[in-house]
Design an enzyme around this catalytic site. Structure first.
Site, PDB file in Angstrom:
ATOM      1  N   ASP A 158       2.536 -47.089   5.604  1.00 42.77           N
ATOM      2  CA  ASP A 158       2.519 -47.200   7.062  1.00 42.77           C
ATOM      3  C   ASP A 158       2.893 -45.858   7.698  1.00 42.77           C
ATOM      4  O   ASP A 158       3.249 -44.911   6.988  1.00 42.77           O
ATOM      5  CB  ASP A 158       3.495 -48.303   7.495  1.00 42.77           C
ATOM      6  CG  ASP A 158       3.051 -48.988   8.775  1.00 42.77           C
ATOM      7  OD1 ASP A 158       2.292 -48.376   9.553  1.00 42.77           O
ATOM      8  OD2 ASP A 158       3.459 -50.139   9.017  1.00 42.77           O
ATOM      9  N   ASP A 220      -3.071 -53.356  14.902  1.00 43.33           N
ATOM     10  CA  ASP A 220      -2.924 -54.578  14.112  1.00 43.33           C
ATOM     11  C   ASP A 220      -3.748 -55.707  14.727  1.00 43.33           C
ATOM     12  O   ASP A 220      -3.717 -55.918  15.940  1.00 43.33           O
ATOM     13  CB  ASP A 220      -1.460 -55.038  14.104  1.00 43.33           C
ATOM     14  CG  ASP A 220      -0.590 -54.200  13.180  1.00 43.33           C
ATOM     15  OD1 ASP A 220      -1.077 -53.186  12.636  1.00 43.33           O
ATOM     16  OD2 ASP A 220       0.580 -54.573  13.002  1.00 43.33           O
TER      17      ASP A 220
END
Ligand SMILES: *[C@@H]1O[C@H](CO)[C@@H](O)[C@H](O)[C@H]1NC(C)=O
Ligand SMILES: *[C@@H]1O[C@H](CO)[C@@H](O)[C@H](O)[C@H]1NC(C)=O
Ligand SMILES: *[C@@H]1O[C@H](CO)[C@@H](O)[C@H](O)[C@H]1NC(C)=O
Length: 413
Positions: A158, A220
């Site tokens: 990430d 997302d």
């Protein structure tokens, strides 16, 4: 291009640029990941079955096997944020939360391997993860070696909390090298260049594709159709910039399949599955596999749609027309005759008002241009449209928020 990204490009161009040379992700990877559905729930007293724990990942692994998902290719079980202790150990190594992962990650990897599955883990290129757990910024080699020692098969890396976003690329590239040096096959799934776009930095997609096996480049996905539509709008808007860089070993990642949760209807679920097939995207479900109702399971397990997604050439599909509110997307797939490809064709009707839409369109306007003709099959109903030539007209009815997905196989192949 920013100076620092220019440095990153130079670093990578020392070696010939092809796909990341680890031989992994030659087809879009498939599996299950926890983030969209289970988030950072660490309260195992209140929700013992849903908290981020070895119990959750084992439970989902058992479902992948028992319900036939594994045998269709869904083999990765991917741990997400919130799995570790808040501090590293004295050797600066990451440690799994001892209460929630009492057997440790290596034992969890063995659990997966004993069942023909693979284990993915999560780390972050910044000083800390998105939810505040230790980040890998200063510990790239240590963490790569820890994951290899634990027999991990995939790393989701990430990009939260990188102090200077312009340098994120260097950390991602350092992790590529560190993973390689461990000698273990670890599929490398990057959130780069999502954060570059967020900070309005220019992105060199070729460098990204030479660094990572899969790469997120948009926000997302959430459990609602509007979110899927936003992904669609983004991919269509930038399709000319994106498509040249996708290939076996390097796939754009529009994030998880949210099918089987709360937010998508049957038609909307077919639309998400069809788009991910047309783009050749990684297929990672994020749902509770014990609760997926049969209609949704049938969509996730549709073998013809999965086969379209897994096409060996790995090309990314594009929108080729918008006709009366219907988006027409096509993907070039095998079999082909010389340069004439068979096609995946998706007709997406995003208008949500009222009745189904009937569209009459000539086959050649849908890129069915080879005069040998095409055998056309509807992949969700398995109905055949028969043999179509460029001069034929297709009449297609599509539900609101729905899709019709076809494979058009070139005749004589
Ligand atoms: C490391 O990289 C080299 C070439 O760059 C490649 O041949 C080798 O397979 C890689 N090893 C792993 C474990 O990824
Ligand atoms: C359409 O094309 C096919 C093959 O190219 C031909 O056999 C057929 O006669 C054509 N039909 C019409 C209506 O032009
Ligand atoms: C689809 O239909 C064909 C015949 O048109 C049949 O051979 C095939 O088994 C069917 N597939 C499924 C998944 O039902």
């Amino acid at each position: 291009m920013t100076p620092l990204l220019f440095v990153a490009v130079l670093l990578v161009y020392h070696t010939p640029v092809s796909a990341l040379e680890n031989g992994l992700a030659l087809r879009p990877p498939m599996g299950w990941k926890s983030w969209e559905r289970f988030r950072c729930n660490i309260d195992c007293d209140k929700s013992p079955d849903e908290c981020i724990s070895e119990k959750l990942y084992k439970r989902m692994a058992d479902e992948l096997v028992a319900q036939g998902y594994r045998d269709l290719g869904y083999v990765f079980v991917s741990i997400d944020d919130c799995w570790s202790m808040p501090e590293r150990d004295q050797g600066n190594r990451l440690v799994a939360d001892t209460k929630r992962f009492p057997s440790g990650i290596k034992a969890l990897a063995k659990y997966m391997h004993d069942r023909g599955l693979k284990l993915g883990i999560y780390a972050d290129a910044g000083a800390s993860t998105c939810r505040g757990y230790p980040g890998s910024m200063q510990y790239v080699s240590t963490d790569a070696q820890t994951f290899a020692d634990w027999d991990i098969d995939m790393l989701k890396f990430d990009g939260c909390n990188v102090p200077d976003p312009k340098t994120a690329g260097l950390i991602y590239i350092a992790m590529t090298d560190a993973l390689n040096k461990t000698g273990r096959d670890i599929l490398y799934s990057c959130e780069w260049p999502l954060y570059q776009l967020e900070f309005k930095l220019e992105v060199n997609f070729e460098t990204v594709a030479a660094t990572c096996n899969t790469f997120r480049n948009y926000y997302d996905v959430q459990d609602k159709f509007e979110s899927v539509q936003n992904v669609l709008d983004f991919y269509v808007r930038y399709q000319d910039d994106l498509t040249p860089h996708q290939r076996p070993g390097a796939f754009f990642d529009p994030d998880a399949l949210v099918i089987g949760n709360f937010g998508l209807s049957h038609d909307e679920s077919q639309t998400q599955m069809a788009l991910w097939a047309i783009w050749g995207s990684p297929l990672f479900m994020s749902n509770d596999l014990t609760e997926v109702e049969p209609g949704f399971k049938a969509i996730l397990q549709n073998e013809a749609v999965i086969a379209l997604n897994q096409d060996p050439e790995g090309l990314m599909g594009v929108q080729i027309a918008k006709l009366g509110g219907v988006r027409v997307l096509r993907r070039r797939v095998l079999p082909k005759i010389k340069d004439s490809y068979s096609l995946g064709l998706a007709f997406v009707y995003t208008n949500q008002g009222g009745s189904p839409k009937t569209l009459s369109v000539s086959a050649q306007d849908c890129d069915l241009k080879d005069t040998r003709g095409y055998e056309v099959v509807d992949l969700f109903s398995n109905a055949t449209l028969g043999l179509l030539h460029p001069n034929d007209t297709m009449s297609i009815t599509i539900n609101p928020s729905g899709v019709r997905l076809f494979k058009a196989t070139i005749v004589g192949s």
